[in-house]
Design an enzyme around this catalytic site. Structure first.
Site, PDB file in Angstrom:
ATOM      1  CG  ASP A 346     119.223  50.863  32.075  1.00  0.00           C
ATOM      2  OD1 ASP A 346     118.763  50.657  33.480  1.00  0.00           O
ATOM      3  OD2 ASP A 346     118.894  50.081  31.183  1.00  0.00           O
ATOM      4  CD  GLU A 397     119.925  49.519  36.606  1.00  0.00           C
ATOM      5  OE1 GLU A 397     119.157  48.678  36.915  1.00  0.00           O
ATOM      6  OE2 GLU A 397     120.141  49.303  35.525  1.00  0.00           O
TER       7      GLU A 397
END
Length: 664
Positions: A346, A397
């Site tokens: 993330d 991401e």
């Protein structure tokens, strides 16, 4: 006072050193305190462990630090180099904070350790630290395998034994996780996928979810599930992205073995498991990592690097070897102990740039904005994981144009297997949100993605981030009346599944949930009583089937040889057409009509003569469409067009995608 300092200080008590409990001398390596014994002549940590730990290359610290059960007790070890005293307390000593002191190793590692007899599985515990700042702080175990269910914060003595039955999956996942394999991911937040309203809206346990989720994912044709972070997190509304324990699945849904059962069950059903993982920041909660031993231990000391203004959280100090070892070990842990098939990392962009969302920032040693320490860590992370685990994938991401994110480290890349295509997502949703009458003025935003589609190994995400914080659901973003909204959503999905790149869809999107996602409620499964919602669900099922069966749609997803434009110039009618190709010469023609105007006898140039069978039409009545199409297929005409020797006359349904294949 630095940002977040009060967050953990409010529960602490300053105690003068003169009032500290005495540390009694040991007798033959023992402390005798109220019937409990602490042994210091036993350790799991070797000099080599210390060397790797401090160097930043230890990948299995979970075998050394934390709590480890033995037949007659448990060994405890915690890294707190700046603490002046460290005590262990819990159920096994009536929560007496000063009866079980740990001993600091003399090798400069900063590790405190001890063996306590009589400790049993299931007992709760914490560490009680006296800091150099003159106050006591109680901490959960950073390497704890299991923790109390929030808002409780103690760690639980546990072990990770489990009898796995996923050998067949692990043998074949190398091919199923490959860039040339069909990868269609169903993104899931476990606590809100399904709930039990008859029992106070309770969420399902890991074991309850296993058969239900596996059956649904198989029925829908997805190849993988991706769970929002399963690591323990105190604030449920963070969806798991504010992690306090990097080595424990959340206890909200069961024990570590229960989560293993869920992964095992999915594997036995042929479904891959990806976990979201957050090495970019951590929360300020007083029992967690922030100011762990009274100093900036896990986080950068300079608030301009160590404080993240967007999330009000701390940033890991990637320049510190011990912190790198901590994070490497966490990633390694989930792949080894829980058999997961991939980690989606993330907020990678926030790690890469020192000025990310900051007004004040510190340049690197060359004066640039890149965080060289974080870049080095990510390269080390991917190198270690691909070295140690066959068939896994790491996914970034990453929302910027940082180069070579999904290229190998040995040629200068970051080493990820895949990268989310955030540009495609933003441009496509912006385009689709426009009334069709205005789309011709934004045609370039629809076609731009192909210019960079093969610069990385991309996944096309329509994730949870697109259906929260007032953004509305996917169906609510679509313009037009009721029918047009559903037609536009079918068009979006048809375009997505035929565009180069692997696929990811957040739960609820597959049946056109109207309301924005709410983590405290179940998905609106009752909508499936309506034909229009069942039509969207059936379309996703058929798209996944087509994507898996047709190599032209997945084999060369990440290679330019798998795509060829037919026509991207027809901006006036908002129509695009392209070919998807396999290495064996299979050809699929995709034509997308982004207006509600049907087009009859629309000529498309094709490279080969013969019969082109209509494999999929998103306007079919079985999906809720108007059932306008090409009667199963079309024969070519010897009329050169679009620079090709042959052409087809097609009927293009309104707001629809048609897919044809050369079969004769």
């Amino acid at each position: 006072m630095l940002p977040g300092f009060k967050a953990f200080m409010h529960a602490e008590c300053f105690v003068p050193k003169c009032l500290l409990p005495p540390v009694f001398p040991s007798v033959h390596g023992l402390y005798y305190n109220r019937g409990m014994r602490v042994f210091y002549d036993f350790s799991l940590i070797t000099d080599y462990d210390v060397y790797l730990f401090r160097e930043g290359s230890h990948c299995r610290l979970y075998e050394k630090l934390g709590c480890h059960l033995f037949e007659d007790g448990a060994y405890f070890a915690v890294w707190a180099p700046h603490a002046e005293q460290v005590f262990l307390f819990g159920d096994f000593n009536s929560w007496d904070k000063h009866s079980l002191p740990l001993r600091k190793r003399e090798d400069g590692s900063g590790i405190w350790e001890g063996f306590v007899k009589g400790v049993k599985k299931g007992q709760r515990y914490k560490y009680h630290l006296y800091t150099s700042w003159g106050y006591w702080t109680d901490r959960a175990d950073p390497f704890g395998f299991f923790h109390e269910t929030p808002p409780l914060t103690a760690s639980i003595v546990w072990e990770l034994s489990y009898e796995w039955h996923d050998e067949e999956w692990l043998k074949k996942r190398r091919n199923l996780n490959h860039h040339r394999s069909p990868i269609s991911i169903y993104e899931v937040h476990l606590g809100s996928w399904r709930r039990v309203p008859e029992e106070g809206n309770r969420w399902l346990s890991y074991r309850e979810l296993a058969p239900l989720l596996a059956e649904y994912v198989k029925e829908m044709g997805f190849t993988h599930v991706e769970f929002l972070p399963m690591m323990e997190h105190p604030f449920y509304g963070s969806w798991g992205y504010q992690i306090t324990s990097y080595f424990a699945p959340t206890s909200r849904y069961g024990t570590p073995q229960d989560f293993m059962y869920l992964v095992d069950y999915l594997h036995q059903e042929g479904i891959g498991v990806i976990l979201d993982w957050v090495p970019s920041h951590f929360p300020t909660d007083g029992h967690g990592l922030a100011y762990f031993d009274g100093t900036h231990l896990y986080e950068y000391g300079d608030w301009r690097k160590g404080w993240h203004p967007d999330w009000k959280s701390y940033v890991f100090d990637y320049g510190k070897g011990e912190v790198r070892s901590f994070l490497l070990s966490s990633a390694h842990f989930w792949l080894e102990k829980y058999h997961v098939d991939g980690l989606r990392v993330d907020a990678v962009a926030s790690m890469l740039y020192l000025d990310y969302s900051r007004h004040e920032w510190v340049p690197n040693i060359y004066g640039g904005k890149e965080n060289l320490e974080a870049i080095d860590f990510l390269k080390k992370l991917n190198t270690c994981l691909y070295r140690d685990f066959e068939g896994i994938q790491t996914i970034a991401e990453e929302s910027t144009a940082f180069p070579m994110v999904s290229r190998p480290v040995y040629i200068g890349g970051l080493g990820f297997g895949f990268k989310w295509n955030m540009g495609w997502m933003n441009d496509t949703l912006f385009y689709m949100s426009k009334d069709p009458i205005y789309r011709k003025y934004h045609h370039h935003q629809l076609t731009f993605s192909i210019w960079y589609a093969f610069s990385e190994n991309f996944i096309l995400p329509l994730s949870h981030d697109e259906v929260v914080h007032g953004k509305g659901s996917l169906i609510s973003k679509m313009p037009g009346d009721y029918w047009q909204k559903f037609a536009n959503l079918r068009l979006l999905f048809g375009y997505m599944w035929t565009h180069p790149g692997k696929k990811l869809l957040f739960m609820g999107g597959e049946f056109a949930q109207w309301r924005e996602w709410n983590h405290d409620q179940s998905l609106d499964w009752h909508l499936l009583q309506y034909e229009s919602h069942r039509g969207i669900q059936r379309l996703i099922k058929d798209l996944n089937k087509l994507y898996r069966e047709e190599k032209a749609l997945h084999e060369l997803d990440c290679e330019p040889e798998g795509f060829e434009w037919i026509d991207f110039y027809d901006w006036e009618k908002s129509i695009i057409s392209y070919l998807r190709k396999s290495s064996e010469g299979d050809l699929l023609l995709v034509v997308c009509n982004f207006t509600p105007v049907p087009r009859f006898e629309y000529r498309i140039g094709v490279p080969k003569a013969g019969f082109w069978k209509e494999l999929l039409n998103t306007d079919s009545e079985i999906y809720g469409g108007s059932n306008l199409g090409n009667m199963g297929g079309v024969w070519t005409e010897e009329v050169p067009f679009h620079g090709r020797p042959f052409s087809l006359k097609l009927t293009l349904p309104p707001l629809a995608v048609v897919v044809l294949k050369k079969v004769l």
